[in-house]
Design a protein around this motif. Structure first.
Motif, short mmCIF file in Angstrom:
data_model
loop_
_atom_site.label_atom_id
_atom_site.label_comp_id
_atom_site.label_asym_id
_atom_site.label_seq_id
_atom_site.Cartn_x
_atom_site.Cartn_y
_atom_site.Cartn_z
N GLY A 127 0.82 -1.21 0.00
CA GLY A 127 0.00 0.00 0.00
C GLY A 127 0.85 1.26 0.00
N LEU A 168 2.28 1.72 -3.38
CA LEU A 168 1.27 2.24 -4.30
C LEU A 168 1.16 3.76 -4.17
N VAL A 169 1.17 4.24 -2.93
CA VAL A 169 1.08 5.69 -2.70
C VAL A 169 2.30 6.39 -3.30
N TRP A 187 -1.64 10.40 -4.72
CA TRP A 187 -1.84 9.57 -3.53
C TRP A 187 -3.25 8.97 -3.50
N THR A 234 -4.56 5.10 -4.50
CA THR A 234 -4.54 3.92 -3.64
C THR A 234 -5.94 3.61 -3.11
N VAL A 291 -4.92 0.56 -10.96
CA VAL A 291 -5.99 1.07 -10.10
C VAL A 291 -7.22 1.57 -10.86
#
Length: 465
Positions: free
Chosen positions: A26, A29-30, A220, A223, A309
């Motif tokens: 996570g 991903l950010v 950001w 995510t 995403v």
């Protein structure tokens, strides 16, 4: 049975998303969603607008503060509704289906798909410069990257997340080498090609510099699109957002400190490729080659993130009956929005081949921050429902509410107004393209209502078993 194992079993039995993304993934991903090519290029624009080293670092610190508030906001929203789709879900539940649909429509039509095309071409350009391949390979390389990464993400969120982890670590290594060389090596004295004097109006200069800074910090929020696939999202999503954004702020400040230490404020303002110029001065041609490879890897990782995403948003829209039904289906084995991934790839490849992605992105540069501001406003709706007992109280809360969300909304509006004022014609075209989604929305809503009113036998024939 452990919680992750139980989640896996549930996903396998009901065809929903499977929770396979842990806290580390996570955070990656950010970070991967924020760091693309901006930090390698945009610092020159910022230095051109504020002139001095102190104001340059101040602009990046101020932008980091805005991004951190955004992380707090999206953290609370993610804990309130840990569902796939992110902003689409929040806007739908707070303000209704139309603004949510227009958000998803914009992503599918040009924002996400246009970004995929543009980043794929950027990746190809830097790869050609790195490897020395002929320019004829540009288009095949860009399309190949889209196909490869779409294929990886088709087969599961875990392969996509692992790919993201690898390339996020690689881009951080490239930035670490840049920063380490800049801070530890004593190269030649900084080049001052432009006088480093304060601007006439510091407030106006900082305001102008914030536009490229905030664009560099954007990302950001992506995510939250995969919140339903995070392990323990109510706890891990807010943590990932905060850790990731704080990490990026630190990296950005150190990178700019390196540019200023190596090139000086004037040299940075005059540079068209700050990272290459800085590392070239410190390490020679090998430094330029290294950072070119670093940018190629960074853009490849960012490309993977967008491909991973964005289909979750289209799937959520289709699951609401507002788009093609087959887009709502998850792959029975891989638990991914497979049809949405394929559709996105096909449209992005078309944009890449026709070269129209550049114009589309120019038209909608304001749209991301328009969505950021609108999404932050949903927090006030949820807080009001909480006070009325219509929504549960969550443990993770935005500090300084309501002031901090209001400051974030003001920053978002500033970027939108600034982008619109810089090119009103493009903004008008972008608004018209987004507005074209209204009749599309009305069509799908009418179709959904018609199916709901149809007799069961007819609905079965029309909608399938």
């Amino acid at each position: 049975m452990s919680a992750p194992a139980a989640n896996e079993a549930k996903a396998s039995s009901d065809g929903s998303y499977s929770r396979r993304v842990g806290l580390f993934s996570g955070v990656m991903l950010v970070i991967g969603g924020i760091i693309g090519s901006g930090i390698f290029l945009n610092p020159a624009i910022v230095a051109q607008r504020v002139h001095t080293p102190g104001l340059t670092l101040g602009a990046w610190l101020l932008g980091g503060g805005v991004a951190l508030i955004g992380a707090f906001i999206y953290g609370e929203l993610g804990q309130r509704i840990p569902k796939a789709g992110g902003s689409y879900v929040y806007l739908r539940d707070a303000f209704g289906e139309l603004p949510a649909f227009l958000n998803a429509w914009g992503l599918l039509l040009m924002i996400a798909t246009g970004a995929i095309a543009a980043v794929a071409v950027t990746f190809a350009n830097y790869t050609l410069a790195w490897t020395g391949l002929p320019t004829d390979y540009r288009l095949p390389l860009a399309i190949g990257a889209i196909v490869l990464l779409s294929g990886i993400n088709y087969f599961g969120v875990r392969p996509g997340a692992l790919t993201q982890n690898v390339f996020t670590v690689l881009k951080l290594v490239a930035l670490a080498v840049l920063v380490g060389a800049g801070l530890l090596l004593t190269g030649a004295a900084p080049v001052q090609t432009v006088a480093s004097e304060p601007p006439d109006s510091i407030v106006l200069a900082l305001g102008a510099a914030l536009v490229p800074v905030l664009f560099s910090y954007g990302g950001w929020q992506q995510t939250n699109f995969v919140a339903e696939e995070l392990v323990e999202p109510e706890r891990n999503l807010p943590r990932a957002l905060l850790l990731g954004v704080i990490g990026v702020v630190g990296v950005y400040l150190l990178a700019n400190l390196t540019y200023l230490r190596t090139l000086g404020a004037g040299g940075l303002a005059a540079s068209s490729a700050p990272a290459a110029d800085a590392l070239g001065r410190l390490l020679g041609p090998a430094g330029r080659t290294f950072i070119t490879a670093g940018v190629a890897l960074s853009t490849f990782g960012f490309l993977n993130l967008v491909i991973l995403v964005s289909p979750r948003v289209y799937q959520a829209m289709a699951a609401d009956g507002l788009f093609f039904p087959w887009m709502a289906r998850l792959h029975p084995r891989h638990h991914t929005p497979a049809a949405a991934i394929v559709f996105q790839a096909a449209w992005a490849i078309l944009l890449t081949g026709t070269g129209t992605y550049g114009e589309l992105l120019d038209y909608v540069v304001f749209a991301d921050w328009l969505v950021f501001g609108a999404t932050a406003a949903t927090l006030f709706v949820y807080r009001a429902r909480e006070k009325r007992g219509q929504a549960p109280r969550v443990s993770y809360r935005v500090p300084g509410h309501p002031l901090t969300p209001l400051l974030f909304i003001a920053a978002a509006l500033y970027v939108v107004v600034g982008s619109t004022a810089s090119n009103p014609l493009n903004a008008l075209k972008g608004t018209l393209l987004l507005g074209a989604g209204v009749p599309v929305f009305l069509y799908w809503r009418r179709r959904r209502e018609g199916l709901a009113k149809a007799p069961a036998s007819q609905a079965s024939v029309v909608g399938g078993p």
